[in-house]
Design a protein around this motif. Structure first.
Motif, PDB file in Angstrom:
ATOM      1  N   PRO A 274      37.972   2.558 -53.993  1.00 22.27           N
ATOM      2  CA  PRO A 274      37.187   2.090 -52.842  1.00 22.27           C
ATOM      3  C   PRO A 274      36.455   0.763 -53.067  1.00 22.27           C
ATOM      4  O   PRO A 274      36.528  -0.131 -52.211  1.00 22.27           O
ATOM      5  N   PRO A 275      35.759   0.566 -54.197  1.00 20.05           N
ATOM      6  CA  PRO A 275      35.065  -0.728 -54.358  1.00 20.05           C
ATOM      7  C   PRO A 275      36.006  -1.932 -54.404  1.00 20.05           C
ATOM      8  O   PRO A 275      35.681  -2.984 -53.838  1.00 20.05           O
ATOM      9  N   ILE A 276      37.156  -1.792 -55.055  1.00 16.72           N
ATOM     10  CA  ILE A 276      38.003  -2.976 -55.244  1.00 16.72           C
ATOM     11  C   ILE A 276      38.761  -3.364 -53.987  1.00 16.72           C
ATOM     12  O   ILE A 276      39.291  -4.480 -53.906  1.00 16.72           O
ATOM     13  N   ILE A 277      38.822  -2.471 -52.988  1.00 15.28           N
ATOM     14  CA  ILE A 277      39.571  -2.811 -51.778  1.00 15.28           C
ATOM     15  C   ILE A 277      38.665  -3.223 -50.617  1.00 15.28           C
ATOM     16  O   ILE A 277      39.171  -3.583 -49.544  1.00 15.28           O
ATOM     17  N   VAL A 278      37.336  -3.175 -50.804  1.00 14.84           N
ATOM     18  CA  VAL A 278      36.462  -3.630 -49.717  1.00 14.84           C
ATOM     19  C   VAL A 278      35.413  -4.648 -50.150  1.00 14.84           C
ATOM     20  O   VAL A 278      35.103  -5.578 -49.403  1.00 14.84           O
ATOM     21  N   LEU A 279      34.839  -4.505 -51.364  1.00 10.67           N
ATOM     22  CA  LEU A 279      33.742  -5.390 -51.760  1.00 10.67           C
ATOM     23  C   LEU A 279      34.155  -6.860 -51.874  1.00 10.67           C
ATOM     24  O   LEU A 279      33.422  -7.747 -51.406  1.00 10.67           O
ATOM     25  N   PRO A 280      35.302  -7.186 -52.493  1.00  8.97           N
ATOM     26  CA  PRO A 280      35.686  -8.610 -52.519  1.00  8.97           C
ATOM     27  C   PRO A 280      35.838  -9.208 -51.125  1.00  8.97           C
ATOM     28  O   PRO A 280      35.478 -10.372 -50.895  1.00  8.97           O
TER      29      PRO A 280
ATOM     30  N   ILE B  93      34.184  -8.345 -48.406  1.00 12.80           N
ATOM     31  CA  ILE B  93      32.848  -8.561 -47.837  1.00 12.80           C
ATOM     32  C   ILE B  93      32.209  -9.801 -48.442  1.00 12.80           C
ATOM     33  O   ILE B  93      31.585 -10.613 -47.749  1.00 12.80           O
ATOM     34  N   VAL B  94      32.345  -9.954 -49.766  1.00  8.62           N
ATOM     35  CA  VAL B  94      31.832 -11.148 -50.437  1.00  8.62           C
ATOM     36  C   VAL B  94      32.474 -12.402 -49.843  1.00  8.62           C
ATOM     37  O   VAL B  94      31.804 -13.404 -49.573  1.00  8.62           O
ATOM     38  N   ALA B  95      33.795 -12.340 -49.637  1.00 12.74           N
ATOM     39  CA  ALA B  95      34.513 -13.492 -49.093  1.00 12.74           C
ATOM     40  C   ALA B  95      34.016 -13.844 -47.694  1.00 12.74           C
ATOM     41  O   ALA B  95      34.006 -15.027 -47.313  1.00 12.74           O
ATOM     42  N   PHE B  96      33.604 -12.843 -46.924  1.00  9.25           N
ATOM     43  CA  PHE B  96      33.064 -13.151 -45.590  1.00  9.25           C
ATOM     44  C   PHE B  96      31.806 -13.999 -45.712  1.00  9.25           C
ATOM     45  O   PHE B  96      31.593 -14.941 -44.930  1.00  9.25           O
ATOM     46  N   LYS B  97      30.961 -13.682 -46.704  1.00 11.35           N
ATOM     47  CA  LYS B  97      29.742 -14.463 -46.883  1.00 11.35           C
ATOM     48  C   LYS B  97      30.063 -15.871 -47.372  1.00 11.35           C
ATOM     49  O   LYS B  97      29.402 -16.843 -46.984  1.00 11.35           O
ATOM     50  N   LEU B  98      31.099 -15.990 -48.195  1.00 11.59           N
ATOM     51  CA  LEU B  98      31.446 -17.296 -48.754  1.00 11.59           C
ATOM     52  C   LEU B  98      32.228 -18.165 -47.779  1.00 11.59           C
ATOM     53  O   LEU B  98      32.001 -19.373 -47.698  1.00 11.59           O
TER      54      LEU B  98
ATOM     55  N   ALA C  60      40.391  -7.236 -44.010  1.00  7.49           N
ATOM     56  CA  ALA C  60      39.577  -6.754 -42.887  1.00  7.49           C
ATOM     57  C   ALA C  60      38.108  -7.113 -43.073  1.00  7.49           C
ATOM     58  O   ALA C  60      37.340  -7.160 -42.117  1.00  7.49           O
ATOM     59  N   GLN C  61      37.690  -7.322 -44.330  1.00  6.39           N
ATOM     60  CA  GLN C  61      36.344  -7.783 -44.688  1.00  6.39           C
ATOM     61  C   GLN C  61      35.248  -6.867 -44.136  1.00  6.39           C
ATOM     62  O   GLN C  61      34.258  -7.324 -43.565  1.00  6.39           O
ATOM     63  N   MET C  62      35.419  -5.573 -44.345  1.00  9.21           N
ATOM     64  CA  MET C  62      34.404  -4.619 -43.926  1.00  9.21           C
ATOM     65  C   MET C  62      34.471  -3.362 -44.805  1.00  9.21           C
ATOM     66  O   MET C  62      35.536  -2.986 -45.309  1.00  9.21           O
ATOM     67  N   ALA C  63      33.323  -2.723 -44.991  1.00  2.00           N
ATOM     68  CA  ALA C  63      33.224  -1.542 -45.856  1.00  2.00           C
ATOM     69  C   ALA C  63      33.907  -0.329 -45.251  1.00  2.00           C
ATOM     70  O   ALA C  63      34.320   0.586 -45.964  1.00  2.00           O
ATOM     71  N   LEU C  64      34.038  -0.324 -43.947  1.00  2.00           N
ATOM     72  CA  LEU C  64      34.531   0.843 -43.235  1.00  2.00           C
ATOM     73  C   LEU C  64      35.896   1.313 -43.746  1.00  2.00           C
ATOM     74  O   LEU C  64      36.186   2.513 -43.773  1.00  2.00           O
ATOM     75  N   LEU C  65      36.729   0.377 -44.189  1.00  3.01           N
ATOM     76  CA  LEU C  65      38.081   0.743 -44.582  1.00  3.01           C
ATOM     77  C   LEU C  65      38.130   1.533 -45.887  1.00  3.01           C
ATOM     78  O   LEU C  65      39.183   2.051 -46.255  1.00  3.01           O
ATOM     79  N   ALA C  66      37.003   1.642 -46.578  1.00  4.46           N
ATOM     80  CA  ALA C  66      36.957   2.488 -47.778  1.00  4.46           C
ATOM     81  C   ALA C  66      37.251   3.944 -47.456  1.00  4.46           C
ATOM     82  O   ALA C  66      37.657   4.713 -48.331  1.00  4.46           O
ATOM     83  N   TRP C  67      37.071   4.322 -46.177  1.00  3.32           N
ATOM     84  CA  TRP C  67      37.357   5.708 -45.795  1.00  3.32           C
ATOM     85  C   TRP C  67      38.827   6.070 -46.025  1.00  3.32           C
ATOM     86  O   TRP C  67      39.147   7.225 -46.304  1.00  3.32           O
ATOM     87  N   TRP C  68      39.730   5.080 -45.906  1.00  3.50           N
ATOM     88  CA  TRP C  68      41.144   5.393 -46.161  1.00  3.50           C
ATOM     89  C   TRP C  68      41.317   5.927 -47.579  1.00  3.50           C
ATOM     90  O   TRP C  68      42.079   6.880 -47.807  1.00  3.50           O
ATOM     91  N   GLU C  69      40.615   5.322 -48.540  1.00  4.36           N
ATOM     92  CA  GLU C  69      40.774   5.717 -49.936  1.00  4.36           C
ATOM     93  C   GLU C  69      39.955   6.953 -50.274  1.00  4.36           C
ATOM     94  O   GLU C  69      40.386   7.805 -51.053  1.00  4.36           O
ATOM     95  N   LEU C  70      38.760   7.088 -49.708  1.00  8.18           N
ATOM     96  CA  LEU C  70      37.952   8.275 -49.958  1.00  8.18           C
ATOM     97  C   LEU C  70      38.622   9.519 -49.383  1.00  8.18           C
ATOM     98  O   LEU C  70      38.651  10.577 -50.023  1.00  8.18           O
ATOM     99  N   ALA C  71      39.179   9.380 -48.191  1.00  9.17           N
ATOM    100  CA  ALA C  71      39.876  10.517 -47.579  1.00  9.17           C
ATOM    101  C   ALA C  71      41.155  10.858 -48.326  1.00  9.17           C
ATOM    102  O   ALA C  71      41.616  12.006 -48.287  1.00  9.17           O
TER     103      ALA C  71
END
Length: 503
Positions: A293-299, A301-306, A84-95
């Motif tokens: 949360p970091p391992i399921i969204v940050l890569p 987002i990085v990939a979107f930039k690359l 999905a390449q967005m931080a928003l989906l971290a809510w699934w894991e935080l919740a």
């Protein structure tokens, strides 16, 4: 940097990658065998169900934590959420942390109090009716077979192909995953599943954290140029997770998944005591809060930039590019382990539901548990494999499709648990009607496989409506059928939690 299409990387599939992959996969299998040796003999006879489905009631807290963590963490998270390449989906894991806390202090003590082997057994006891138990089991089974199993096989196979740049049909890789995963579940039972989960989890989490750090180094920890909507944690009304949904359906999704879903709770119900189970669940919650949360969204987002927006190919492409060759073999082993453990966890839980809730109730009260589970598992694997094409959809991420589809079952099932736990003297057939009506309402309102929903609300909001509507309809129908529900929560939760495990 241009997206990696996988072309040309076949020549990079080196001997070191292959050796590391096979070595780690074999090591996990050996350690699982070593820790589970002798369990096959214990799985025979009168205690066969307890050993096969609940590991003899002997899972230590660290195996509970490891198994819960890796049963949930698979390719639908690593591939789907990063895709999905967005931080928003971290809510699934935080919740999810809230869901695990509810399991720890509310549901697990009740399951032990009622000496349950399956979560649905609690429903039979509370409604004094075997049919409500069977209906909910069937819904769980439908979700496992037609949603979770194919999603896991598809995501895992896609990752391996993108990582190694393989020119191989996706269904060949999926078939290999299916056969090996089924072998763990069929021949080892829950003990083998939980032990392999734990060892695999240590490997996967370590490497996933490493991938996250290395990917951030690849962009110099510089997020400039990435659109704000991909970095925000405040979802817009038309986003994947609108902010308002965190206060409506999101909480109930987590309650359902972590507290009533047999695939998850089965691990916690396999400890020798409530306290041991609670330690394991809280450890899993800590991992979920700090690491996942970091391992399921940050890569992603990085990939979107690359690479730009490359969807579900994101994670495999990124890992294949940033990791040294031999480490990519280790990561492939970790992903394979995640696929296998989640796959075999679902199979073992599904076999428990079929054997105990359907077969023993309506066919044969004393079946050969291992033999019956074998045939049930084979049937589920074949059906799940046949459903893979549904998830091969470039227009929609894996995780979004899984959540939308599972809403057909999750809230109707949760409504049955809520009514059963909070009230007594409820007409079971009123609840059955309410559950079926909930499935129909959600399907009409969201049209998860179509384009035109019946209601112009986000599907997570519709989940909350489905839940509240199901609870209200069950109570109203029960009263209309001559059985007025009586508030009984104080009796259900009183003194729950001190019983030792027994079947």
């Amino acid at each position: 940097m241009t997206p990696n299409t996988g072309q040309g990387k076949i020549v990079e599939l080196s001997v070191s990658q292959f050796v590391v992959f096979l070595g780690l996969t074999g090591l996990i299998a050996f350690l699982t065998y070593w820790f589970c040796r002798g369990s096959a003999a214990r799985g025979e006879g009168e205690n066969g169900e307890k050993e096969y489905f609940l590991a003899g009631g002997g899972l230590k807290w660290y195996f509970v934590a490891g198994s819960i963590t890796l049963t949930n963490l698979s390719t639908d998270q690593l591939v789907g959420m990063n895709g999905a390449q967005m931080a928003l989906l971290a809510w699934w894991e935080l919740a999810a942390v809230a869901g695990l806390v509810m399991l720890t202090f509310i549901f697990i003590p009740v399951y032990y109090k009622y000496k349950c082997t399956t979560t649905t057994e609690l429903l039979e006891r509370r409604y004094n009716n075997k049919h409500i138990r069977a209906l909910i089991s069937i819904l769980f089974l439908l979700g496992n077979i037609f949603i979770f199993l194919p999603a896991i096989l598809y995501g895992g196979s896609l990752f391996i192909i993108n990582l190694f740049g393989l020119d191989v049909n996706l269904y060949v890789i999926a078939a290999l995953f299916a056969v090996v995963g089924a072998a763990y579940a069929i021949f080892g039972g829950l003990r083998a599943v939980a032990v392999s989960d734990t060892f695999s989890g240590v490997l996967l989490l370590t490497l996933a954290v490493a991938v996250t750090i290395i990917s951030l180094n690849a962009i110099g920890w510089d997020f400039s140029g990435i659109p704000k909507e991909r970095l925000t944690m405040i979802g817009a009304p038309d986003s994947d997770i609108p902010f308002a949904t965190l206060f409506t359906g999101m909480l109930f999704i987590q309650m359902f998944y972590w507290s009533t879903n047999q695939t998850i709770t089965q691990r916690a119900m396999a400890s020798p005591s409530v306290k041991e189970a609670q330690k394991g669940i809280l450890a899993a919650a800590g991992i979920r809060l700090l690491i996942i949360p970091p391992i399921i969204v940050l890569p992603g987002i990085v990939a979107f930039k690359l690479y730009g927006d490359i969807g579900d190919e994101t994670y495999g492409t990124l890992v294949g590019d940033i990791l040294p060759t031999w480490i990519s073999g280790a990561f492939a082993a970790a992903i394979a382990a995640a696929v296998l453990t989640t796959f075999n966890s679902i199979l073992n839980a599904s076999a428990a539901l079929w054997v105990m809730d359907i077969h023993e109730t309506y066919v044969n009260k004393k079946p050969n548990v291992k033999r019956l589970s074998l045939w049930v598992s084979i049937a589920m694997v074949l059906l799940g494999f046949a459903m893979i094409p549904i998830f091969n959809n470039p227009e929609q991420s894996i995780i979004d499709l899984v959540q939308r589809l599972y809403g057909l079952l999750s809230m109707p099932i949760l409504s049955a648990f809520i009514v059963g736990l909070l009230f007594r003297n409820v007409n079971p057939y009123a609840m059955i009607i309410a559950v079926i009506a909930g499935v129909g309402f959600y399907g009409w309102a969201t049209n998860p496989l179509g384009e035109t929903p019946g209601i112009s609300l986000h599907y997570i909001h519709v989940m909350a409506l489905t839940l509240f509507g199901g609870v209200a309809l069950a109570l109203l129908l029960s009263t209309a059928f001559g059985k007025r529900p009586i508030w009984d929560a104080h009796n259900v939760f009183a003194r729950a939690g001190h019983e030792e495990m027994s079947v």
